[in-house]
Enzyme design. Structure first.
Site, PDB file in Angstrom:
ATOM      1  N   SER A 280     -50.684 -13.848  41.212  1.00  0.00           N
ATOM      2  CA  SER A 280     -49.857 -14.340  40.025  1.00  0.00           C
ATOM      3  C   SER A 280     -50.889 -14.473  39.098  1.00  0.00           C
ATOM      4  O   SER A 280     -52.143 -15.204  39.249  1.00  0.00           O
ATOM      5  CB  SER A 280     -49.195 -15.560  40.152  1.00  0.00           C
ATOM      6  OG  SER A 280     -48.643 -16.282  38.870  1.00  0.00           O
ATOM      7  N   LYS A 286     -50.198 -17.743  44.615  1.00  0.00           N
ATOM      8  CA  LYS A 286     -49.318 -16.962  45.049  1.00  0.00           C
ATOM      9  C   LYS A 286     -49.723 -15.595  45.908  1.00  0.00           C
ATOM     10  O   LYS A 286     -50.712 -15.109  45.674  1.00  0.00           O
ATOM     11  CB  LYS A 286     -48.481 -16.259  43.687  1.00  0.00           C
ATOM     12  CG  LYS A 286     -47.686 -17.246  43.046  1.00  0.00           C
ATOM     13  CD  LYS A 286     -46.638 -18.156  43.706  1.00  0.00           C
ATOM     14  CE  LYS A 286     -45.544 -17.117  44.090  1.00  0.00           C
ATOM     15  NZ  LYS A 286     -44.598 -16.751  43.196  1.00  0.00           N
TER      16      LYS A 286
END
Ligand code: ARG
Length: 462
Positions: A280, A286
């Site tokens: 991300s 992420k």
């Protein structure tokens, strides 16, 4: 392009509107057919020479000219001029420019209508082989992965609720089965399209003595088409091809959806390799399964193409209509999309790991063995419907204090059903249930091994 170059300039007055030129051209789409167009033209010219409609010298000039054009296009040296509308006219004009009078005879007894119908069939025959090869590679990848998990059990789901234990290999092989049908569907599509329209001309054939079987044979078609009107009008094989692509997309979207869910922390069943994830721009922790999400989403493109293709065909009057030119954009888009999805799916599958520890840690939750217990009762002479009720109440009883079926005492079992004996415990627990599946094609341990062996052999021969 000189203003006298276009094949029908003697019929239509003036020069076409600039917008109309852009609107009608298909060169930007159909240039990728050039090899097939040239191969088709060579077969046609060969046949014209056999039929004495052109001389041997003219044939040689035509062939040499077409080979040169093919090389120029391949090398990016060919100058495409959109006023020629499509690949067929661009090549013919270039040939005439190169070899003069002989080039003007190539189109004898031919129309772009039978020409394009031939080109697209030739292209599709090859493309189907490419897609089939990619399907086979993906199947092999799944079989290899299945071989690693032929003894590991996971929950099988219905309604995305835990249902019964299944062997991971069987889950993976379920995709091999789906892909196998996709493979066969493409094979059937190839069989149906394998007839040569060449020689059907614009709509009615020709008064010249064309030998259609000769061109069909040269181009490797199984047969010729037997109705010129149908041959130039229909693109049902294009709709069918896109439908076959759409089902591949459907199957891949199921895989994508499964693994997106399975790779979430909530499940933690699989780990998608870093190479197929993104992160991300904001959240540093992420790992997102974007490739799988895109496989899932690209299904939309293919479904869109299918609907477009069917709509293009709907309500067209018999005979060739320019509507048909719109077929290629959808056929090409579908096959391109599916090629890349099959490739990426293969990459993902080759590197995906099942977290068997995490999966087995949760296997005894939620009564995956309940159905097997009801079937155990059948073996003890209890009617299934009755056994189903008994197990239902046992499950409710277990839920009261958070126990598993295997944690009940024989006494507790017997209180609800006198036929239950000590051997009941062999029938409980996800792993023992997976070993006890007796039916052919079941998702059990025995069947997993059989099916991995079957598919290894079967795909090894391809
Ligand atoms: N570019 C056209 C197509 O893709 C070729 C056939 C054009 N035929 C015609 N009569 N205008 O369908």
């Amino acid at each position: 392009m000189a203003k006298t170059d276009k094949s029908w300039e003697k019929r239509l007055g003036g020069w076409p509107d600039e917008l109309a030129v852009d609107f009608v051209e298909s060169l930007s789409i159909d240039t990728r057919l050039y090899k097939y167009d040239i191969v088709g033209s060579i077969a046609h010219a060969q046949m014209l020479a056999e039929q004495k409609l052109i001389t041997k010298d003219e044939l040689k000039l035509i062939k040499d000219g077409l080979f040169q054009i093919s090389e120029e296009i391949a090398a990016g040296r060919f100058e495409f001029c959109k006023e020629y509308e499509d690949i067929h006219m661009a090549i013919e004009a270039a040939l005439i420019a190169k070899v003069g009078e002989a080039g003007k005879k190539l189109h004898t007894g031919r129309s772009r209508n039978d020409q394009v119908a031939t080109d697209i069939r030739l292209w599709m025959r090859d493309e189907i082989e490419v897609l089939q090869a990619k399907i086979t590679l993906l199947q092999k990848t799944f079989v290899k992965l299945a071989g690693k998990y032929a003894e590991d059990v996971m929950p099988g789901y219905t309604h995305l609720q835990r249902a019964q234990p299944i062997v991971i290999a069987c889950y993976l092989l379920s995709f091999v089965e789906q892909l196998e049908r996709d493979f066969v569907r493409l094979k059937n599509c190839r069989e149906l399209l394998d007839v040569s329209p060449l020689g059907c001309g614009a709509v009615a054939g020709s008064t010249l003595a064309l030998d259609r079987k000769s061109t069909a044979k040269q181009l490797g078609f199984a047969d010729i088409s037997y109705n010129s009107i149908d041959a130039v009008s229909d693109r049902d094989f294009c709709a069918e091809f896109i439908f076959d692509c759409a089902l591949i997309a459907t199957h891949l979207s199921r895989l994508a959806e499964d693994w997106i869910i399975y790779s979430s922390s909530e499940f933690g069943f699989v780990r998608i390799d870093d190479a197929y994830c993104t992160s991300s721009s904001m959240m540093p922790q992420k790992r997102n399964p974007d490739m799988l999400e895109l496989i899932r989403a690209k299904t939309g493109r293919v479904y869109g193409s299918l609907m477009a293709m069917l709509t293009i065909l709907k309500g067209q009057p018999s005979g060739y209509n320019r509507d048909l030119q719109e077929d290629k954009v959808h056929v090409f888009a579908s096959s391109d999309t599916i090629e890349s999805c099959l490739d990426v799916a293969r990459g993902i599958a080759a590197h995906t790991k099942f977290n068997t520890k995490k999966i087995s840690a949760g296997l005894e939750q939620d009564f995956l063995d309940a159905t097997a217990l009801a079937e155990y009762l059948v073996g003890k002479g209890v009617a299934f419907r009755e056994g189903h009720g008994i197990v239902g109440s046992l499950v409710a009883y277990c839920e009261e204090d958070g126990r598993k079926l295997s944690e009940l005492s024989l006494d507790e079992f017997k209180r609800r059903c006198g036929q239950i004996e000590a051997d009941v415990y062999d029938n409980l627990g996800a792993a023992s249930v997976a070993e006890r599946y007796a039916t052919k094609g079941a998702a059990g341990t025995r069947q997993a091994k059989e099916q991995v062996a079957y598919w290894t052999g079967e795909l090894g021969r391809r």
